[in-house]
Write a protein that holds these residues in place. Structure first.
Motif, short mmCIF file in Angstrom:
data_model
loop_
_atom_site.label_atom_id
_atom_site.label_comp_id
_atom_site.label_asym_id
_atom_site.label_seq_id
_atom_site.Cartn_x
_atom_site.Cartn_y
_atom_site.Cartn_z
N UNK A 313 1.04 -1.16 -0.08
CA UNK A 313 0.02 -0.06 -0.04
C UNK A 313 0.66 1.22 -0.03
N UNK A 314 1.36 1.55 -1.01
CA UNK A 314 2.11 2.72 -1.22
C UNK A 314 1.70 3.92 -0.82
N UNK A 315 0.42 4.12 -1.28
CA UNK A 315 -0.23 5.27 -0.70
C UNK A 315 -0.27 5.72 0.50
N UNK A 316 -0.07 4.93 1.45
CA UNK A 316 -0.20 4.96 3.05
C UNK A 316 0.81 5.67 3.39
N UNK A 317 1.86 5.62 2.78
CA UNK A 317 3.25 6.00 2.91
C UNK A 317 3.22 7.63 2.62
N UNK A 318 2.41 8.23 1.78
CA UNK A 318 2.40 9.57 1.51
C UNK A 318 1.91 10.38 2.55
N UNK A 319 2.71 11.38 3.15
CA UNK A 319 2.51 12.06 4.27
C UNK A 319 2.13 13.42 4.00
N UNK A 320 2.47 13.97 2.87
CA UNK A 320 1.91 15.34 2.71
C UNK A 320 1.96 15.67 1.10
N UNK A 321 1.40 16.65 0.36
CA UNK A 321 1.34 16.72 -0.94
C UNK A 321 1.49 18.26 -1.07
N UNK A 322 2.50 18.70 -1.94
CA UNK A 322 2.79 20.22 -2.02
C UNK A 322 2.74 20.51 -3.66
N UNK A 323 2.78 21.88 -3.81
CA UNK A 323 2.84 22.40 -5.35
C UNK A 323 4.38 22.77 -5.73
N UNK A 324 4.41 23.13 -6.90
CA UNK A 324 5.84 23.44 -7.13
C UNK A 324 6.51 24.84 -6.36
N UNK A 325 5.59 25.79 -5.98
CA UNK A 325 6.10 26.67 -5.23
C UNK A 325 6.68 26.46 -4.03
N UNK A 326 6.25 25.36 -3.52
CA UNK A 326 6.89 24.90 -2.07
C UNK A 326 8.11 24.18 -1.90
#
Length: 348
Positions: A313-326
């Motif tokens: 379940x690789x999706x469970x390892x995603x802790x945050x999502x950012x945009x290019x500006x960040x």
């Protein structure tokens, strides 16, 4: 298109408009729907990779949609949903012909040998060899995690490490690749000892299936290997350095039981010198030391089958999502201890 670019090593990157890539002969251009922020990107930004030429756009693990193909591409067309390993192989050298595209003699790597995926589009060379078709049920964020860290961990644990059910596996460093290794080893029926200095990373490791979690900062570097041996009843059968430091490499080897197997996954930059390894222990215990460098595109179907079946379940390892500006600030923050998990970038 918009992209994160830096003009000098270590200088703060900027988001700027740059020309869109053109598909090379045999290659393709992919619209990036999600891409991972990896410690390897930080090493590249710091100048630890001699292949990078300035100015440069980093980024090497991504998923998206083919928007254009060059002459000579037969398997792909615009609209195909794809990912790719971070090592893009030539498909023609002796290593490739032997099925070992991950150590291709003429490999290219988006984000290192040419501009990468911290952008709205990325060029992929030798598309027929390197692109991987995504199952319809796999979304782009989960797929982006497979290009580098999850696929690297899968091959390190399963192929290079030869994990077996009931074995003890030690994972040193619980960033993206380390947590992936914890999840994969636990899914294979192994008992996992996870080591990190960040409480949040250890909590994520526990959720991924770790049996024992050890706080390396509380133990100190010299006591980590002893704690692993105690937790694993005499030492780990398999141990991975998923961080890449002199201390974690040595602790991984010293925490093994007799005839144990060490797999080096984390990068050890030449600029930091070569680590002093306990070769007396390697000889006396008949230890096995191996490297692991990604995974070839032809090996992805087994991994994708386990992901779509819900075993991994690789999706469970995603802790945050950012945009290019960040991205510039997030890249700079990687100089310190990682908080654990994976941070994804959505360029659009």
């Amino acid at each position: 298109m918009r992209a994160v670019i830096f003009d000098e090593f270590g200088a703060r990157p900027e988001v700027r408009d740059v020309p869109e890539p053109v598909p090379p002969p045999g290659g393709a251009v992919v619209r990036v729907e999600a891409t991972g922020l990896c410690r390897s990107d930080w090493h590249g930004w710091q100048g630890h990779d001699p292949g990078i030429r300035l100015p440069h756009v980093p980024g090497h693990e991504y998923a998206g949609v083919v928007v254009a193909v060059g002459p000579g591409v037969h398997r792909w067309r615009p609209g195909d949903r794809v990912t790719a390993p971070f090592v893009c192989a030539c498909g023609q050298c002796p290593a490739c012909l032997a099925g070992d595209q991950q150590v291709c003699e003429r490999q290219t790597q988006p984000g290192f040998t040419h501009w990468g995926s911290f952008a709205e589009q990325v060029a992929v060379r030798d598309a027929d060899v390197n692109l991987v078709r995504l199952p319809d049920e796999l979304d782009y964020p989960a797929a982006a995690a497979l290009g580098c860290r999850f696929a690297t961990a899968f091959r390190a644990v399963v192929s290079q490490g030869r994990v077996a059910a009931g074995e003890w596996v030690a994972v040193h460093g619980c960033g993206g690749v380390g947590l992936s290794a914890v999840m994969i080893a636990a899914a294979c029926g192994a008992r996992v000892v996870a080591v990190d200095v960040a409480p949040g990373a250890l909590e994520l490791a526990r959720r991924c299936g770790a049996t024992v979690c050890l706080d390396g900062s509380a133990l100190g570097p010299d006591a980590v290997s002893a704690a692993v041996r105690e937790a694993a009843g005499g030492g780990a059968h398999l141990s991975l350095d998923a961080l890449g430091s002199h201390a974690t490499c040595r602790a991984s080897i010293e925490g093994l039981r007799r005839r144990g197997r060490h797999v080096q996954v984390g990068l050890l930059p030449a600029a930091e010198g070569h680590p002093a390894l306990p070769m007396d222990l390697v000889i006396a215990y008949e230890l096995e030391l191996r490297g692991s460098h990604g995974m070839p595109a032809h090996a992805y179907p087994e991994l994708l089958r386990l992901v779509t079946a819900g075993v991994l379940r690789p999706a469970e390892l995603v802790t945050s999502t950012i945009g290019l500006a960040e991205v510039p600030a997030a890249l700079a923050a990687m100089a310190g201890p990682a908080p654990g998990g994976m941070r994804l970038i959505r360029p659009h």
